[in-house]
Design a protein around this motif. Structure first.
Motif, PDB file in Angstrom:
ATOM      1  N   LEU A  53     -24.531 -21.211  19.187  1.00 37.65           N
ATOM      2  CA  LEU A  53     -23.477 -20.855  18.238  1.00 37.65           C
ATOM      3  C   LEU A  53     -23.974 -20.896  16.792  1.00 37.65           C
ATOM      4  O   LEU A  53     -23.548 -20.096  15.964  1.00 37.65           O
ATOM      5  CB  LEU A  53     -22.258 -21.754  18.428  1.00 37.65           C
ATOM      6  CG  LEU A  53     -21.487 -21.492  19.723  1.00 37.65           C
ATOM      7  CD1 LEU A  53     -20.388 -22.524  19.921  1.00 37.65           C
ATOM      8  CD2 LEU A  53     -20.912 -20.080  19.738  1.00 37.65           C
ATOM      9  N   ARG A  54     -24.873 -21.808  16.505  1.00 37.58           N
ATOM     10  CA  ARG A  54     -25.451 -21.836  15.155  1.00 37.58           C
ATOM     11  C   ARG A  54     -26.299 -20.588  14.907  1.00 37.58           C
ATOM     12  O   ARG A  54     -26.428 -20.144  13.771  1.00 37.58           O
ATOM     13  CB  ARG A  54     -26.263 -23.107  14.942  1.00 37.58           C
ATOM     14  CG  ARG A  54     -25.390 -24.301  14.661  1.00 37.58           C
ATOM     15  CD  ARG A  54     -26.181 -25.481  14.108  1.00 37.58           C
ATOM     16  NE  ARG A  54     -25.274 -26.505  13.674  1.00 37.58           N
ATOM     17  CZ  ARG A  54     -24.864 -27.516  14.445  1.00 37.58           C
ATOM     18  NH1 ARG A  54     -25.293 -27.622  15.675  1.00 37.58           N
ATOM     19  NH2 ARG A  54     -24.024 -28.408  13.964  1.00 37.58           N
ATOM     20  N   SER A  55     -26.869 -20.018  15.974  1.00 36.18           N
ATOM     21  CA  SER A  55     -27.665 -18.796  15.800  1.00 36.18           C
ATOM     22  C   SER A  55     -26.770 -17.633  15.364  1.00 36.18           C
ATOM     23  O   SER A  55     -27.245 -16.696  14.723  1.00 36.18           O
ATOM     24  CB  SER A  55     -28.449 -18.457  17.064  1.00 36.18           C
ATOM     25  OG  SER A  55     -27.604 -17.974  18.081  1.00 36.18           O
ATOM     26  N   VAL A  56     -25.476 -17.671  15.685  1.00 38.18           N
ATOM     27  CA  VAL A  56     -24.539 -16.661  15.197  1.00 38.18           C
ATOM     28  C   VAL A  56     -24.480 -16.748  13.669  1.00 38.18           C
ATOM     29  O   VAL A  56     -24.579 -15.734  12.971  1.00 38.18           O
ATOM     30  CB  VAL A  56     -23.132 -16.859  15.811  1.00 38.18           C
ATOM     31  CG1 VAL A  56     -22.104 -15.963  15.137  1.00 38.18           C
ATOM     32  CG2 VAL A  56     -23.162 -16.633  17.306  1.00 38.18           C
ATOM     33  N   ILE A  57     -24.333 -17.947  13.146  1.00 41.93           N
ATOM     34  CA  ILE A  57     -24.285 -18.144  11.687  1.00 41.93           C
ATOM     35  C   ILE A  57     -25.599 -17.701  11.068  1.00 41.93           C
ATOM     36  O   ILE A  57     -25.618 -17.000  10.051  1.00 41.93           O
ATOM     37  CB  ILE A  57     -23.989 -19.627  11.350  1.00 41.93           C
ATOM     38  CG1 ILE A  57     -22.654 -20.055  11.948  1.00 41.93           C
ATOM     39  CG2 ILE A  57     -24.008 -19.840   9.834  1.00 41.93           C
ATOM     40  CD1 ILE A  57     -22.401 -21.555  11.897  1.00 41.93           C
ATOM     41  N   ARG A  58     -26.716 -18.095  11.667  1.00 41.62           N
ATOM     42  CA  ARG A  58     -28.051 -17.739  11.169  1.00 41.62           C
ATOM     43  C   ARG A  58     -28.205 -16.216  11.098  1.00 41.62           C
ATOM     44  O   ARG A  58     -28.676 -15.672  10.096  1.00 41.62           O
ATOM     45  CB  ARG A  58     -29.122 -18.344  12.066  1.00 41.62           C
ATOM     46  CG  ARG A  58     -30.542 -18.149  11.579  1.00 41.62           C
ATOM     47  CD  ARG A  58     -31.574 -18.774  12.518  1.00 41.62           C
ATOM     48  NE  ARG A  58     -31.289 -20.165  12.825  1.00 41.62           N
ATOM     49  CZ  ARG A  58     -30.857 -20.607  14.019  1.00 41.62           C
ATOM     50  NH1 ARG A  58     -30.704 -19.788  15.022  1.00 41.62           N
ATOM     51  NH2 ARG A  58     -30.616 -21.897  14.205  1.00 41.62           N
ATOM     52  N   LYS A  59     -27.789 -15.518  12.152  1.00 43.37           N
ATOM     53  CA  LYS A  59     -27.921 -14.061  12.190  1.00 43.37           C
ATOM     54  C   LYS A  59     -27.057 -13.396  11.130  1.00 43.37           C
ATOM     55  O   LYS A  59     -27.503 -12.490  10.424  1.00 43.37           O
ATOM     56  CB  LYS A  59     -27.577 -13.525  13.575  1.00 43.37           C
ATOM     57  CG  LYS A  59     -27.700 -12.011  13.685  1.00 43.37           C
ATOM     58  CD  LYS A  59     -27.728 -11.554  15.102  1.00 43.37           C
ATOM     59  CE  LYS A  59     -27.800 -10.059  15.266  1.00 43.37           C
ATOM     60  NZ  LYS A  59     -28.771  -9.365  14.502  1.00 43.37           N
ATOM     61  N   VAL A  60     -25.815 -13.837  11.001  1.00 44.29           N
ATOM     62  CA  VAL A  60     -24.907 -13.251  10.005  1.00 44.29           C
ATOM     63  C   VAL A  60     -25.462 -13.460   8.596  1.00 44.29           C
ATOM     64  O   VAL A  60     -25.514 -12.523   7.790  1.00 44.29           O
ATOM     65  CB  VAL A  60     -23.493 -13.861  10.147  1.00 44.29           C
ATOM     66  CG1 VAL A  60     -22.618 -13.515   8.960  1.00 44.29           C
ATOM     67  CG2 VAL A  60     -22.847 -13.397  11.444  1.00 44.29           C
ATOM     68  N   LEU A  61     -25.892 -14.683   8.290  1.00 44.48           N
ATOM     69  CA  LEU A  61     -26.423 -14.956   6.952  1.00 44.48           C
ATOM     70  C   LEU A  61     -27.729 -14.201   6.708  1.00 44.48           C
ATOM     71  O   LEU A  61     -27.984 -13.746   5.593  1.00 44.48           O
ATOM     72  CB  LEU A  61     -26.623 -16.458   6.751  1.00 44.48           C
ATOM     73  CG  LEU A  61     -25.346 -17.291   6.640  1.00 44.48           C
ATOM     74  CD1 LEU A  61     -25.687 -18.769   6.491  1.00 44.48           C
ATOM     75  CD2 LEU A  61     -24.458 -16.819   5.509  1.00 44.48           C
ATOM     76  N   SER A  62     -28.551 -14.043   7.740  1.00 45.43           N
ATOM     77  CA  SER A  62     -29.802 -13.289   7.607  1.00 45.43           C
ATOM     78  C   SER A  62     -29.521 -11.838   7.241  1.00 45.43           C
ATOM     79  O   SER A  62     -30.203 -11.255   6.389  1.00 45.43           O
ATOM     80  CB  SER A  62     -30.616 -13.345   8.904  1.00 45.43           C
ATOM     81  OG  SER A  62     -31.071 -14.649   9.141  1.00 45.43           O
ATOM     82  N   GLU A  63     -28.524 -11.240   7.870  1.00 42.45           N
ATOM     83  CA  GLU A  63     -28.171  -9.854   7.557  1.00 42.45           C
ATOM     84  C   GLU A  63     -27.641  -9.725   6.137  1.00 42.45           C
ATOM     85  O   GLU A  63     -27.957  -8.766   5.432  1.00 42.45           O
ATOM     86  CB  GLU A  63     -27.168  -9.325   8.581  1.00 42.45           C
ATOM     87  CG  GLU A  63     -27.804  -9.130   9.954  1.00 42.45           C
ATOM     88  CD  GLU A  63     -26.834  -8.667  11.024  1.00 42.45           C
ATOM     89  OE1 GLU A  63     -25.672  -8.315  10.701  1.00 42.45           O
ATOM     90  OE2 GLU A  63     -27.235  -8.658  12.202  1.00 42.45           O
ATOM     91  N   VAL A  64     -26.860 -10.701   5.696  1.00 45.66           N
ATOM     92  CA  VAL A  64     -26.353 -10.686   4.323  1.00 45.66           C
ATOM     93  C   VAL A  64     -27.515 -10.850   3.345  1.00 45.66           C
ATOM     94  O   VAL A  64     -27.560 -10.193   2.299  1.00 45.66           O
ATOM     95  CB  VAL A  64     -25.280 -11.777   4.114  1.00 45.66           C
ATOM     96  CG1 VAL A  64     -24.924 -11.921   2.641  1.00 45.66           C
ATOM     97  CG2 VAL A  64     -24.037 -11.466   4.942  1.00 45.66           C
ATOM     98  N   ALA A  65     -28.491 -11.695   3.679  1.00 44.29           N
ATOM     99  CA  ALA A  65     -29.649 -11.901   2.806  1.00 44.29           C
ATOM    100  C   ALA A  65     -30.446 -10.606   2.643  1.00 44.29           C
ATOM    101  O   ALA A  65     -30.932 -10.303   1.546  1.00 44.29           O
ATOM    102  CB  ALA A  65     -30.538 -13.015   3.362  1.00 44.29           C
ATOM    103  N   VAL A  66     -30.566  -9.832   3.711  1.00 47.07           N
ATOM    104  CA  VAL A  66     -31.316  -8.574   3.662  1.00 47.07           C
ATOM    105  C   VAL A  66     -30.593  -7.547   2.796  1.00 47.07           C
ATOM    106  O   VAL A  66     -31.207  -6.890   1.958  1.00 47.07           O
ATOM    107  CB  VAL A  66     -31.553  -8.019   5.089  1.00 47.07           C
ATOM    108  CG1 VAL A  66     -32.056  -6.590   5.046  1.00 47.07           C
ATOM    109  CG2 VAL A  66     -32.530  -8.904   5.841  1.00 47.07           C
ATOM    110  N   THR A  67     -29.279  -7.408   2.977  1.00 46.00           N
ATOM    111  CA  THR A  67     -28.528  -6.381   2.245  1.00 46.00           C
ATOM    112  C   THR A  67     -28.124  -6.836   0.846  1.00 46.00           C
ATOM    113  O   THR A  67     -27.897  -6.014  -0.027  1.00 46.00           O
ATOM    114  CB  THR A  67     -27.254  -5.967   3.009  1.00 46.00           C
ATOM    115  OG1 THR A  67     -26.379  -7.099   3.109  1.00 46.00           O
ATOM    116  CG2 THR A  67     -27.588  -5.432   4.381  1.00 46.00           C
ATOM    117  N   GLY A  68     -27.994  -8.146   0.655  1.00 45.50           N
ATOM    118  CA  GLY A  68     -27.600  -8.676  -0.650  1.00 45.50           C
ATOM    119  C   GLY A  68     -26.095  -8.703  -0.872  1.00 45.50           C
ATOM    120  O   GLY A  68     -25.641  -9.090  -1.945  1.00 45.50           O
TER     121      GLY A  68
END
Length: 170
Positions: free
Chosen positions: A16-31
């Motif tokens: 479940l923490r990997s869900v948060i990690r993935k969402v934040l990673s995508e936001v980090a890429v797009t800004g």
């Protein structure tokens, strides 16, 4: 009851923490956050690896809820933590938050919430419990200085997934 040598509770928390990690990673890429999405993240301020200013630590001695919405910068995500720049009362702050310190993640735009039973300092480190459920609507104009209630404060009338429901009862 037989001893759980596999530690499904830990595996489920990591998943479940990997869900948060993935969402934040995508936001980090797009800004930026897509659509109306925004996040309330509640974490333990005294957990190992958390880095916040002394000012914030004094104000939030045990736990803190941050809002990631319009104004954030330098979001960096690794396997074990994320760091982000946010403003509190017009003061820029850099926060480093390990995923293991997160107690709750809430996206009110789609009523999605994850809640982790992370023991605070001095609390019993018994069996972990995780719930994932739709949460109540929250005003979109809240800021880090006026955060939403800590994770778990939403309407829990949606479907609840708890590790206790998967444990064998004797």
């Amino acid at each position: 009851m037989a001893q759980d040598h596999i530690r499904y509770d830990i595996l489920a928390q990591d998943a479940l923490r990997s869900v948060i990690r993935k969402v934040l990673s995508e936001v980090a890429v797009t800004g930026h956050l897509p659509g109306e999405h925004h996040f309330f993240i509640t974490f333990l301020t005294n957990a190992p690896g958390v880095r916040i200013s002394q000012h914030l630590k004094a104000k939030y001695a045990e736990q803190m809820t941050i809002v990631i919405q319009h104004q954030f910068w330098d979001l960096k995500v690794t396997e074990s933590q994320f760091e982000i720049g946010l403003s509190f009362s017009d003061t820029p702050e850099k926060l480093v938050i390990p995923f293991n310190a997160i107690r709750g993640f809430y996206d009110p735009s789609v009523s999605f919430e994850l809640e982790f039973d992370v023991p605070a300092a001095g609390e019993d480190e018994g069996a972990a419990e995780i719930t994932a459920y739709p949460a109540a609507e929250t005003a979109a104009d809240e800021t880090p200085d006026d955060p939403a209630p800590p994770a778990g404060g939403g309407d829990k009338s949606g479907s609840v997934v708890s590790l206790d429901s998967f444990r064998k009862k004797n």
